[in-house]
Design an enzyme around this catalytic site. Structure first.
Site, mmCIF file in Angstrom:
data_model
loop_
_atom_site.group_PDB
_atom_site.id
_atom_site.type_symbol
_atom_site.label_atom_id
_atom_site.label_comp_id
_atom_site.label_asym_id
_atom_site.label_seq_id
_atom_site.Cartn_x
_atom_site.Cartn_y
_atom_site.Cartn_z
ATOM 1 N N ARG A 183 -1.049 2.751 -11.674
ATOM 2 C CA ARG A 183 -1.127 2.340 -12.995
ATOM 3 C C ARG A 183 -0.956 3.441 -13.746
ATOM 4 O O ARG A 183 -1.799 4.449 -13.811
ATOM 5 C CB ARG A 183 -2.452 1.418 -13.122
ATOM 6 C CG ARG A 183 -2.673 1.159 -14.634
ATOM 7 C CD ARG A 183 -1.772 -0.008 -15.073
ATOM 8 N NE ARG A 183 -2.070 -0.365 -16.583
ATOM 9 C CZ ARG A 183 -2.701 -1.215 -16.765
ATOM 10 N NH1 ARG A 183 -3.297 -2.108 -16.029
ATOM 11 N NH2 ARG A 183 -2.875 -1.726 -18.363
ATOM 12 N N GLN A 241 -14.106 -2.663 -12.856
ATOM 13 C CA GLN A 241 -14.024 -2.052 -14.196
ATOM 14 C C GLN A 241 -12.807 -1.197 -14.315
ATOM 15 O O GLN A 241 -12.025 -1.315 -15.220
ATOM 16 C CB GLN A 241 -15.209 -1.037 -14.152
ATOM 17 C CG GLN A 241 -15.303 -0.466 -15.673
ATOM 18 C CD GLN A 241 -15.816 -1.714 -16.732
ATOM 19 O OE1 GLN A 241 -16.402 -2.659 -16.391
ATOM 20 N NE2 GLN A 241 -15.768 -1.306 -18.065
ATOM 21 N N GLU A 298 -31.490 -12.646 4.289
ATOM 22 C CA GLU A 298 -31.795 -12.130 5.354
ATOM 23 C C GLU A 298 -32.658 -10.859 4.904
ATOM 24 O O GLU A 298 -32.892 -9.921 5.645
ATOM 25 C CB GLU A 298 -30.880 -11.584 6.079
ATOM 26 C CG GLU A 298 -29.931 -12.720 6.933
ATOM 27 C CD GLU A 298 -29.037 -11.987 8.075
ATOM 28 O OE1 GLU A 298 -29.092 -11.195 8.616
ATOM 29 O OE2 GLU A 298 -27.899 -12.678 8.212
ATOM 30 N N GLY A 299 -33.314 -11.268 3.902
ATOM 31 C CA GLY A 299 -34.370 -10.245 3.217
ATOM 32 C C GLY A 299 -33.586 -9.524 2.152
ATOM 33 O O GLY A 299 -32.830 -8.853 2.049
ATOM 34 N N GLY A 339 -38.871 -18.352 1.336
ATOM 35 C CA GLY A 339 -37.999 -17.406 1.475
ATOM 36 C C GLY A 339 -38.114 -16.046 2.083
ATOM 37 O O GLY A 339 -38.365 -15.760 3.182
ATOM 38 N N SER A 340 -38.578 -15.174 1.234
ATOM 39 C CA SER A 340 -38.993 -13.786 1.587
ATOM 40 C C SER A 340 -40.097 -13.763 2.406
ATOM 41 O O SER A 340 -40.317 -13.023 3.362
ATOM 42 C CB SER A 340 -38.911 -12.766 0.249
ATOM 43 O OG SER A 340 -37.715 -12.673 -0.304
ATOM 44 N N PRO A 352 -37.383 -24.310 0.420
ATOM 45 C CA PRO A 352 -37.356 -24.111 -0.959
ATOM 46 C C PRO A 352 -38.522 -23.171 -1.512
ATOM 47 O O PRO A 352 -38.368 -22.742 -2.425
ATOM 48 C CB PRO A 352 -37.558 -25.658 -1.408
ATOM 49 C CG PRO A 352 -37.038 -26.516 -0.246
ATOM 50 C CD PRO A 352 -37.137 -25.741 0.971
ATOM 51 N N ASP A 382 -33.531 -8.383 13.383
ATOM 52 C CA ASP A 382 -33.488 -7.083 13.539
ATOM 53 C C ASP A 382 -32.053 -6.468 13.797
ATOM 54 O O ASP A 382 -31.516 -5.608 13.717
ATOM 55 C CB ASP A 382 -34.688 -6.464 14.194
ATOM 56 C CG ASP A 382 -35.764 -6.322 13.850
ATOM 57 O OD1 ASP A 382 -35.953 -6.189 12.491
ATOM 58 O OD2 ASP A 382 -36.922 -6.240 14.465
#
Length: 378
Positions: free
Chosen positions: A257, A326, A353-354, A123-124, A120, A229
């Site tokens: 289209r 879009q 994962e970063g 993380g990073s 919690p 890695d």
């Protein structure tokens, strides 16, 4: 082979994987329950020999697997990748007994693995892990929590990273192989933007002993980095696969289209946007392949190349999928549309994962010759 092209065998293998994903794996994915581990899908990945290719995994092989599966079935891609991420530390640093006990089931798709690093409040900055392993006789007791862990709480075992030495930063973390039925280990599912199995884990005095250690005591952080890695470039490959699927759908849509008296592709603004989508997708693909080739060759700059590949590919995929939505218009926002699905799927790889910002930090520190230990996983 150069890093800029694939040989005919690799090209044919990728085509076979795309067909398998579309014809065989996607129907299994569609029959699964959103937010739950899809065990029939995992078993199919095992039956077709795809999970066996993860141990040991060549980075380029892993990237081709993930990119090709992602084009036809993102759920199959994620299921394969999570098996690899969760079990790679076991294959890499496990004892013969640990490997014999767990890897056959992982390879067959009957045993679900999970990589439990993120917390919690960690993380990073994964070196700030707070899950503690307190000594208890010849072993330890795990106290704390993990969060945003893929395959939790349904995994059969977890590769858990816990702090064994206080005030030692990244040098005080140990990896443990923790079976899901250990007393004191509980978990709850989390509802996420994309319908993946992700959960939180609580460790209330979970017992672990010397036989549960993966690698060396206090060597867990380095083991986590070695796994990441390998998998970072393949996160980029996952993103490239999604970008290619969005690009292919856009080429078909803008050709078919009609608007303002002709097909959409004849409008310069549309054609130029599609050209940009294709260029970013190909640039991302080349960065991913280059990083994978560097990893397989044992190059010294793997962390920087892996970070560059993940950074650029995930950001490029976000652009490509958003552009595809879009150009498709409102139809792409309807639940069940391919692009609606990809739009939800493409967001998370820029974080796990970063995160993108962490990758930029890794790259900058490498360029300026300074070390660093920021990362993220889950």
């Amino acid at each position: 082979m150069t890093v800029f092209s694939l040989d005919p065998q690799q090209t044919a293998w990728c085509a076979t994987l795309r067909s398998l994903a579309t014809d065989t794996l996607r129907p299994l994915a569609e029959r699964g329950t959103p937010g739950r581990v899809n065990r029939p899908l995992l078993a199919a990945l095992g039956a077709h020999g795809l999970l066996a290719r993860l141990f040991p995994a060549a980075a380029l092989d892993l990237c081709l697997l993930r990119e090709s599966l992602a084009q036809g079935c993102t759920e199959a891609e994620s299921a394969l990748a999570l098996q690899g991420l969760g079990a790679d530390p076991v294959a890499r640093a496990g004892t013969p007994a640990q490997r014999a006990r767990w890897l056959p089931g992982v390879v067959s798709g009957t045993t679900v693995a999970a990589f439990a690093l993120t917390e919690p409040s960690a993380g990073s900055d994964a070196a700030a892990l707070a899950l503690r392993a307190t000594p208890d006789g010849t072993g330890w007791r795990l106290h704390g929590a993990k969060r945003w862990i893929s395959n939790a709480p349904e995994a059969d075992f977890y590769t858990v990273f816990a702090r064994t030495t206080e005030d030692a930063g990244s040098r005080g973390v140990t990896a443990f192989l923790v079976p899901a039925d250990r007393p004191g280990l509980t978990g709850t599912p989390l509802a996420m933007l994309a319908d993946h199995p992700v959960g939180a884990l609580s460790f209330d005095g979970v017992p672990v002993g010397p036989d549960d250690v993966l690698g060396a005591v206090d060597g867990g952080f380095r083991l986590a980095m070695r796994t990441l890695d390998l998998f970072r470039p393949s996160v980029g490959a996952f993103a490239v696969g999604m970008a290619q699927a969005a690009l292919d759908a856009t080429l078909e849509h803008t050709t078919r289209r009609a608007a303002f008296g002709g097909p959409l592709r004849d409008l310069q603004t549309v054609a130029h946007r599609v050209a940009e989508m294709a260029t970013r997708t190909e640039a991302a693909r080349l960065l991913v392949y280059a990083a994978a080739a560097a990893y397989d060759a044992g190059a010294p700059d793997v962390p920087r190349r892996s970070a560059m590949a993940k950074l650029y590919a995930t950001e490029a995929a976000q652009y490509v999928v958003d552009s595809a939505v879009q150009l498709h218009g409102a139809a792409a926002l309807q639940r069940g549309h391919l692009l609606e699905h990809l739009y939800r799927e493409v967001r998370a790889p820029r974080i796990y994962e970063g995160a993108t910002e962490v990758q930029r930090g890794i790259i900058a520190k490498s360029l300026y010759g300074r070390g660093g230990s920021v990362t993220s996983g889950g």
